[in-house]
Motif scaffolding. Structure first.
Motif, PDB file in Angstrom:
ATOM      1  N   MET A  36       0.827  -1.066   0.015  1.00 17.27           N
ATOM      2  CA  MET A  36       0.181  -0.028   0.005  1.00 17.27           C
ATOM      3  C   MET A  36       0.861   1.351   0.032  1.00 17.27           C
ATOM      4  SD  MET A  36      -2.956   1.343   0.164  1.00 17.27           S
ATOM      5  CE  MET A  36      -3.656   2.940   0.349  1.00 17.27           C
ATOM      6  N   HIS A  37       0.767   2.032  -0.925  1.00 13.18           N
ATOM      7  CA  HIS A  37       1.450   3.408  -1.028  1.00 13.18           C
ATOM      8  C   HIS A  37       1.100   4.282   0.349  1.00 13.18           C
ATOM      9  CE1 HIS A  37       3.302   6.980  -3.002  1.00 13.18           C
ATOM     10  NE2 HIS A  37       2.206   7.503  -2.283  1.00 13.18           N
ATOM     11  N   GLN A  38       2.182   4.635   0.965  1.00 15.77           N
ATOM     12  CA  GLN A  38       1.872   5.624   2.102  1.00 15.77           C
ATOM     13  C   GLN A  38       2.257   7.027   1.729  1.00 15.77           C
ATOM     14  OE1 GLN A  38       0.649   4.574   4.633  1.00 15.77           O
ATOM     15  NE2 GLN A  38       1.185   2.489   5.095  1.00 15.77           N
ATOM     16  N   LEU A  39       1.157   7.900   2.132  1.00 14.91           N
ATOM     17  CA  LEU A  39       1.208   9.090   1.584  1.00 14.91           C
ATOM     18  C   LEU A  39       2.351   9.993   1.913  1.00 14.91           C
ATOM     19  CD1 LEU A  39      -0.919  10.601  -0.181  1.00 14.91           C
ATOM     20  CD2 LEU A  39      -1.890  11.598   1.947  1.00 14.91           C
ATOM     21  N   THR A  40       2.926  10.818   0.983  1.00 21.60           N
ATOM     22  CA  THR A  40       4.134  11.640   1.646  1.00 21.60           C
ATOM     23  C   THR A  40       3.881  13.062   1.384  1.00 21.60           C
ATOM     24  OG1 THR A  40       5.150  11.262  -0.697  1.00 21.60           O
ATOM     25  CG2 THR A  40       5.902   9.844   0.882  1.00 21.60           C
ATOM     26  N   TYR A  41       4.744  13.968   1.771  1.00 17.66           N
ATOM     27  CA  TYR A  41       4.478  15.348   1.716  1.00 17.66           C
ATOM     28  C   TYR A  41       4.787  15.720   0.170  1.00 17.66           C
ATOM     29  CZ  TYR A  41       5.082  20.451   1.764  1.00 17.66           C
ATOM     30  OH  TYR A  41       5.054  21.720   1.508  1.00 17.66           O
ATOM     31  N   GLY A  42       5.699  14.989  -0.551  1.00 24.11           N
ATOM     32  CA  GLY A  42       5.906  15.096  -1.882  1.00 24.11           C
ATOM     33  C   GLY A  42       4.464  14.771  -2.766  1.00 24.11           C
ATOM     34  N   ASP A  43       3.642  13.994  -2.527  1.00 25.16           N
ATOM     35  CA  ASP A  43       2.487  13.529  -3.061  1.00 25.16           C
ATOM     36  C   ASP A  43       1.559  14.818  -3.057  1.00 25.16           C
ATOM     37  OD1 ASP A  43       3.097  10.945  -3.605  1.00 25.16           O
ATOM     38  OD2 ASP A  43       2.458  10.143  -1.811  1.00 25.16           O
ATOM     39  N   ILE A  44       1.556  15.592  -1.526  1.00 27.92           N
ATOM     40  CA  ILE A  44       0.662  16.727  -1.546  1.00 27.92           C
ATOM     41  C   ILE A  44       1.123  17.808  -2.457  1.00 27.92           C
ATOM     42  CG2 ILE A  44      -0.111  18.331   0.272  1.00 27.92           C
ATOM     43  CD1 ILE A  44      -0.857  15.373   0.683  1.00 27.92           C
ATOM     44  N   LYS A  45       2.723  18.082  -2.386  1.00 29.46           N
ATOM     45  CA  LYS A  45       3.200  19.107  -3.374  1.00 29.46           C
ATOM     46  C   LYS A  45       2.929  18.878  -4.718  1.00 29.46           C
ATOM     47  CE  LYS A  45       5.396  22.188  -2.636  1.00 29.46           C
ATOM     48  NZ  LYS A  45       4.838  23.464  -2.693  1.00 29.46           N
ATOM     49  N   ALA A  46       3.131  17.710  -5.185  1.00 33.79           N
ATOM     50  CA  ALA A  46       2.604  17.356  -6.526  1.00 33.79           C
ATOM     51  C   ALA A  46       1.162  17.767  -7.025  1.00 33.79           C
ATOM     52  CB  ALA A  46       3.081  15.917  -6.821  1.00 33.79           C
ATOM     53  N   ALA A  47       0.330  17.265  -6.110  1.00 32.71           N
ATOM     54  CA  ALA A  47      -0.943  17.766  -6.175  1.00 32.71           C
ATOM     55  C   ALA A  47      -1.350  19.204  -6.158  1.00 32.71           C
ATOM     56  CB  ALA A  47      -1.893  16.895  -5.034  1.00 32.71           C
ATOM     57  N   THR A  48      -0.448  19.733  -5.359  1.00 32.87           N
ATOM     58  CA  THR A  48      -0.709  21.328  -5.269  1.00 32.87           C
ATOM     59  C   THR A  48      -0.567  21.902  -6.705  1.00 32.87           C
ATOM     60  OG1 THR A  48      -0.304  21.313  -2.943  1.00 32.87           O
ATOM     61  CG2 THR A  48      -0.076  23.437  -4.060  1.00 32.87           C
ATOM     62  N   ASP A  49       0.746  21.569  -7.241  1.00 33.72           N
ATOM     63  CA  ASP A  49       0.986  21.944  -8.353  1.00 33.72           C
ATOM     64  C   ASP A  49       0.215  21.504  -9.618  1.00 33.72           C
ATOM     65  OD1 ASP A  49       2.995  23.057  -7.271  1.00 33.72           O
ATOM     66  OD2 ASP A  49       4.596  21.330  -7.798  1.00 33.72           O
ATOM     67  N   ARG A  50      -0.282  20.245  -9.508  1.00 30.72           N
ATOM     68  CA  ARG A  50      -1.132  19.563 -10.633  1.00 30.72           C
ATOM     69  C   ARG A  50      -2.542  20.350 -10.719  1.00 30.72           C
ATOM     70  NH1 ARG A  50      -1.028  14.733  -8.740  1.00 30.72           N
ATOM     71  NH2 ARG A  50       0.876  14.180  -9.884  1.00 30.72           N
ATOM     72  N   GLY A  70     -14.251  10.697   8.365  1.00 27.17           N
ATOM     73  CA  GLY A  70     -14.992   9.825   7.870  1.00 27.17           C
ATOM     74  C   GLY A  70     -14.232   8.616   7.475  1.00 27.17           C
ATOM     75  N   GLY A  71     -14.026   8.533   6.193  1.00 28.02           N
ATOM     76  CA  GLY A  71     -13.270   7.430   5.773  1.00 28.02           C
ATOM     77  C   GLY A  71     -11.830   7.691   5.980  1.00 28.02           C
ATOM     78  N   GLY A  72     -11.335   8.941   5.982  1.00 27.96           N
ATOM     79  CA  GLY A  72     -10.080   9.465   6.134  1.00 27.96           C
ATOM     80  C   GLY A  72      -9.189   9.979   5.145  1.00 27.96           C
ATOM     81  N   GLY A  73      -9.977  10.388   3.879  1.00 26.99           N
ATOM     82  CA  GLY A  73      -8.890  10.752   2.960  1.00 26.99           C
ATOM     83  C   GLY A  73      -8.652  12.426   3.148  1.00 26.99           C
ATOM     84  N   LEU A  74      -9.379  13.199   3.571  1.00 28.11           N
ATOM     85  CA  LEU A  74      -9.410  14.291   4.106  1.00 28.11           C
ATOM     86  C   LEU A  74      -8.234  14.387   5.102  1.00 28.11           C
ATOM     87  CD1 LEU A  74      -9.810  17.562   3.588  1.00 28.11           C
ATOM     88  CD2 LEU A  74     -11.597  17.350   5.354  1.00 28.11           C
ATOM     89  N   PHE A  75      -8.622  13.620   6.271  1.00 27.54           N
ATOM     90  CA  PHE A  75      -7.585  13.681   7.299  1.00 27.54           C
ATOM     91  C   PHE A  75      -6.009  13.294   6.952  1.00 27.54           C
ATOM     92  CE2 PHE A  75      -5.494  10.515  10.124  1.00 27.54           C
ATOM     93  CZ  PHE A  75      -5.128  11.529  11.078  1.00 27.54           C
ATOM     94  N   ALA A  76      -5.999  12.105   6.156  1.00 31.99           N
ATOM     95  CA  ALA A  76      -4.711  11.761   5.624  1.00 31.99           C
ATOM     96  C   ALA A  76      -3.925  12.657   4.807  1.00 31.99           C
ATOM     97  CB  ALA A  76      -4.966  10.423   4.864  1.00 31.99           C
ATOM     98  N   PRO A 105      -4.515   7.037  -2.848  1.00 34.28           N
ATOM     99  CA  PRO A 105      -3.263   8.426  -2.514  1.00 34.28           C
ATOM    100  C   PRO A 105      -3.575   9.618  -3.371  1.00 34.28           C
ATOM    101  CG  PRO A 105      -2.374   6.432  -3.686  1.00 34.28           C
ATOM    102  CD  PRO A 105      -3.664   6.007  -3.308  1.00 34.28           C
ATOM    103  N   LEU A 106      -3.817   9.611  -4.706  1.00 34.73           N
ATOM    104  CA  LEU A 106      -4.244  10.770  -5.336  1.00 34.73           C
ATOM    105  C   LEU A 106      -5.414  11.326  -4.959  1.00 34.73           C
ATOM    106  CD1 LEU A 106      -3.702   9.366  -8.980  1.00 34.73           C
ATOM    107  CD2 LEU A 106      -2.235  11.088  -7.834  1.00 34.73           C
ATOM    108  N   ILE A 107      -6.391  10.776  -4.274  1.00 41.49           N
ATOM    109  CA  ILE A 107      -7.497  11.336  -3.696  1.00 41.49           C
ATOM    110  C   ILE A 107      -7.164  12.215  -2.624  1.00 41.49           C
ATOM    111  CG2 ILE A 107      -9.862  11.262  -2.811  1.00 41.49           C
ATOM    112  CD1 ILE A 107      -9.909  10.675  -5.860  1.00 41.49           C
ATOM    113  N   ALA A 108      -6.270  11.423  -1.649  1.00 45.13           N
ATOM    114  CA  ALA A 108      -6.088  11.796  -0.458  1.00 45.13           C
ATOM    115  C   ALA A 108      -4.932  12.949  -0.516  1.00 45.13           C
ATOM    116  CB  ALA A 108      -5.394  11.050   0.458  1.00 45.13           C
ATOM    117  N   ALA A 109      -3.918  12.800  -1.695  1.00 44.62           N
ATOM    118  CA  ALA A 109      -3.096  13.901  -1.640  1.00 44.62           C
ATOM    119  C   ALA A 109      -3.801  15.293  -2.158  1.00 44.62           C
ATOM    120  CB  ALA A 109      -2.147  13.615  -2.638  1.00 44.62           C
ATOM    121  N   GLY A 110      -4.857  15.031  -2.971  1.00 40.47           N
ATOM    122  CA  GLY A 110      -5.616  16.393  -3.655  1.00 40.47           C
ATOM    123  C   GLY A 110      -6.122  16.912  -2.337  1.00 40.47           C
ATOM    124  N   ALA A 111      -6.951  16.084  -1.586  1.00 40.31           N
ATOM    125  CA  ALA A 111      -7.550  16.831   0.011  1.00 40.31           C
ATOM    126  C   ALA A 111      -6.658  17.547   0.739  1.00 40.31           C
ATOM    127  CB  ALA A 111      -8.089  15.810   0.468  1.00 40.31           C
ATOM    128  N   GLY A 112      -4.967  17.062   0.689  1.00 40.91           N
ATOM    129  CA  GLY A 112      -4.180  17.653   1.361  1.00 40.91           C
ATOM    130  C   GLY A 112      -3.761  18.983   0.957  1.00 40.91           C
TER     131      GLY A 112
END
Length: 351
Positions: free
Chosen positions: A1-15, A193-199, A165-172
């Motif tokens: 399972m892919h564990q979310l990283t700050y790099g995922d959040i930054k990539a989503a922010t730019d995307r 709830g399910g934890g996407g926003l929280f994660a 991970p892409l859904i959660a990163a977008g929320a981040g």
């Protein structure tokens, strides 16, 4: 399972930059939120806490989920992995609306599966976003099975309400925006709830050294139960906020984020959720769904509490409220507004 990283959040922010609405922040009136009892040995000058409301309910489709859906589809478009059959999701709620909206923005086909019990207003919204709406079965599980069969048969890209991970990163990306607007932010308060926003938000918050308070209804506590068990568990769902926070099981990403330093679990009662929602309406004319007012209820609940500055670094048993410390800067996420405003005017419907 892919564990979310700050790099995922930054990539989503730019995307998704320029593709979603920037969050608006509104300060809470000074003194409106009670702070923790002061330590008699604390010789610092008393300072009121500073609380901001993140008005994410003003986002496209009325919830934060537009961020994750946009990130999901854009990432697959960038990678040239969007199939001709488009995307599909099983959801009669906010995730389905967000997926249909994001697909329309990207000129991608969206097929959304719902149970036959789905309200007509949501069907109309989904069709308004150009989605192909399929009604299957009386329960979500039947719609989900049909969605999975459809994805297998057609090659459509299957999305998920929160466990991706892409859904959660977008929320981040929401935390990134809040952090830019509130220098020195100490604490993030967010409903789970399910934890996407929280994660997503907790992963970004930890990178910036920001505490995260994860708030759940006391009878709708998938994350808190997983924290206590040290593994994913199924829970009973019974809350006035279950329409948006009613996950029976959280995600592995959310549990991993909750097990990091600086995360605290709070459980609030349905009566406090209703009270916080009414307060937002009475004092601000803000109409949010119960899932959104769940976060605020952590700060307004009169139940037992633990002083904000003295919480343990790791979550154990949940407290029943959160009391800010001296001078603490806090952001409370109001995550969605897909609600019936008549229940705010007619209080008897929730008594």
């Amino acid at each position: 399972m892919h564990q979310l990283t700050y790099g995922d959040i930054k990539a989503a922010t730019d995307r998704i930059a320029g593709r979603v609405r920037p969050v608006t922040l509104a300060p809470v009136d000074p003194g409106a939120i009670r702070t923790a009892h002061r330590d008699p040995l604390d010789d610092r000058e008393p300072e009121p806490c500073e609380v901001w409301l993140a008005l994410e309910f003003m986002q496209h489709t009325g919830t934060f989920k537009a961020r994750g859906a946009q990130n999901f589809i854009q990432a697959h478009r960038d990678a040239a992995t969007l199939p001709d059959a488009g995307v599909t999701i099983a959801s009669g709620g906010n995730a389905g609306l967000a997926c249909a909206w994001a697909a329309q923005q990207q000129d991608v086909r969206a097929t959304v599966f719902l149970p036959t019990t789905a309200p007509a207003v949501k069907l109309a919204k989904l069709r308004g976003y150009g989605a192909d709406v399929r009604l299957v079965g009386a329960e979500y599980a039947e719609a989900l099975a049909a969605c999975e069969d459809f994805a297998s048969a057609t090659g459509a890209l299957a999305s998920h309400a929160y466990d991706h991970p892409l859904i959660a990163a977008g929320a981040g990306t929401l935390l990134e925006e809040i952090h830019q607007q509130i220098p020195g932010l100490d604490t993030l308060v967010v409903a789970v709830g399910g934890g996407g926003l929280f994660a997503g938000m907790a992963t970004a918050a930890q990178h910036h050294g920001i505490r995260t308070v994860a708030v759940e209804p006391e009878n709708c506590r998938a994350l808190n139960s997983a924290i206590e068990a040290g593994r994913l568990v199924d829970v009973t769902v019974d809350s006035i906020a279950a329409d948006s926070l009613g996950a029976r099981r959280t995600s592995q990403m959310a549990l991993h984020a909750a097990q990091q330093d600086g995360v605290h679990s709070v459980l609030v009662s349905d009566s406090e959720i209703v009270r916080a929602r009414k307060a937002l309406w009475d004092h601000r004319r803000i109409a949010v769904e119960h899932g959104a007012s769940t976060a605020l209820a952590a700060l307004t609940s009169p139940d037992q509490h633990v002083p904000g500055r003295d919480l343990p670094s790791r979550p154990t048993a949940a407290s029943r409220s959160y009391r800010p410390g001296n001078g603490e800067k806090i952001a409370v996420v109001l995550c969605g507004s897909n609600t019936d405003v008549r229940t705010l005017v007619d209080h008897s419907s929730e008594s």
